[in-house]
Design a protein around this motif. Structure first.
Motif, PDB file in Angstrom:
ATOM      1  N   UNK A 210     -42.568  29.159  32.547  1.00  0.00           N
ATOM      2  CA  UNK A 210     -43.147  28.434  33.196  1.00  0.00           C
ATOM      3  C   UNK A 210     -42.947  27.146  32.890  1.00  0.00           C
ATOM      4  N   UNK A 211     -43.784  26.165  34.231  1.00  0.00           N
ATOM      5  CA  UNK A 211     -43.917  25.004  34.216  1.00  0.00           C
ATOM      6  C   UNK A 211     -45.579  24.761  35.708  1.00  0.00           C
ATOM      7  N   UNK A 212     -46.348  23.723  34.198  1.00  0.00           N
ATOM      8  CA  UNK A 212     -47.592  24.085  35.263  1.00  0.00           C
ATOM      9  C   UNK A 212     -47.950  22.490  34.693  1.00  0.00           C
TER      10      UNK A 212
ATOM     11  N   UNK B  93     -34.805  21.978  42.680  1.00  0.00           N
ATOM     12  CA  UNK B  93     -33.516  22.255  42.041  1.00  0.00           C
ATOM     13  C   UNK B  93     -32.992  22.380  39.981  1.00  0.00           C
ATOM     14  N   UNK B  94     -34.013  23.631  40.285  1.00  0.00           N
ATOM     15  CA  UNK B  94     -34.480  22.775  38.669  1.00  0.00           C
ATOM     16  C   UNK B  94     -35.335  23.645  38.562  1.00  0.00           C
ATOM     17  N   UNK B  95     -36.310  24.085  38.900  1.00  0.00           N
ATOM     18  CA  UNK B  95     -37.705  25.504  38.521  1.00  0.00           C
ATOM     19  C   UNK B  95     -37.930  25.111  40.107  1.00  0.00           C
ATOM     20  N   UNK B  96     -38.417  26.032  40.264  1.00  0.00           N
ATOM     21  CA  UNK B  96     -39.143  27.447  41.251  1.00  0.00           C
ATOM     22  C   UNK B  96     -40.906  26.829  41.561  1.00  0.00           C
ATOM     23  N   UNK B  97     -40.793  26.431  42.395  1.00  0.00           N
ATOM     24  CA  UNK B  97     -42.569  27.263  42.934  1.00  0.00           C
ATOM     25  C   UNK B  97     -42.771  28.333  43.099  1.00  0.00           C
TER      26      UNK B  97
ATOM     27  N   UNK C 299     -47.599  26.300  39.293  1.00  0.00           N
ATOM     28  CA  UNK C 299     -46.796  26.976  38.510  1.00  0.00           C
ATOM     29  C   UNK C 299     -45.749  27.026  39.224  1.00  0.00           C
ATOM     30  N   UNK C 300     -44.782  26.246  38.488  1.00  0.00           N
ATOM     31  CA  UNK C 300     -43.204  26.613  38.825  1.00  0.00           C
ATOM     32  C   UNK C 300     -42.632  27.245  37.067  1.00  0.00           C
ATOM     33  N   UNK C 301     -41.495  28.403  37.837  1.00  0.00           N
ATOM     34  CA  UNK C 301     -40.733  29.057  36.633  1.00  0.00           C
ATOM     35  C   UNK C 301     -39.263  28.482  37.008  1.00  0.00           C
TER      36      UNK C 301
END
Length: 195
Positions: free
Chosen positions: A58-60, A79-83, A112-114
């Motif tokens: 995850x990226x927050x 294109x790298x992480x999905x919200x 929150x991206x995955x």
């Protein structure tokens, strides 16, 4: 640990893949001159960080509660992480003198991206909203410890690496370290980096 320096340079030097990226970057999103430079830096740093993120993690990213700011952060990492989810930090008192009809809270979005298929799908379910006043330090408002913990705890990977590319006062770094992560923050300003 907070490392002094430019986030873009430090992220490119990092050899390990982060298991979590959490940050509260500057909220500039456009404009010209210095504001444009900040916006471009935020977008490039977020994109570079997202590329390093381990799969399924995850990226927050905190952003202003306007759609423009939220959209800017989403587009920076497209294109790298999905919200996956947007949560909200509600501040019980706005610091602005402007009052808008029906708007009684100052708020901050947390996107929150995955990256790819989730290792743990239920982590994002714990992230909805929190109400807490900012920590006032002179003219600056800092992220309260309880907000940093609320944001990081559901996604923490004990023993994993957490990176905060815009560490500021270090609240997110401390929250990740308290969850058992190897937490590294990058901060350009010497005053914050000394923390």
């Amino acid at each position: 640990m907070i490392q002094k320096g430019d986030a873009l340079d430090l992220i490119q030097l990092e050899q390990r893949r982060p298991a979590l990226i959490a940050t509260d970057p500057p909220y500039a999103f456009g404009g010209s001159g210095a504001e444009h430079a900040i916006s471009a830096t935020v977008a490039i740093v977020l994109r570079e960080a997202a590329q390093k993120l381990d799969k399924g993690r995850w990226m927050l990213v905190m952003c202003a509660s306007s759609w423009r700011s939220t959209s800017y952060m989403v587009e920076a990492v497209r294109g790298i992480v999905e919200p996956v989810r947007i949560a909200t930090w509600c501040k019980p008192a706005a610091r602005t003198k402007v009052e808008t009809t029906g708007w009684k809270w100052a708020s901050v979005n947390v996107v929150a991206f995955r990256k790819g298929k989730a290792v743990d799908d239920c982590a994002a379910l714990d992230l909805d909203h929190i109400t807490a006043p900012p920590v006032i330090n002179g003219r600056r408002a800092e992220l309260p410890a309880e907000v940093a913990a609320w944001m990081v705890k559901p996604f923490a990977v004990p023993g994993g690496l957490m990176i905060d590319p815009f560490a500021g006062s270090g609240a997110i770094v401390r929250a990740a370290a308290e969850c058992g992560m190897d937490a590294i923050g990058y901060e350009k300003s010497p005053a914050e980096a000394a923390a």
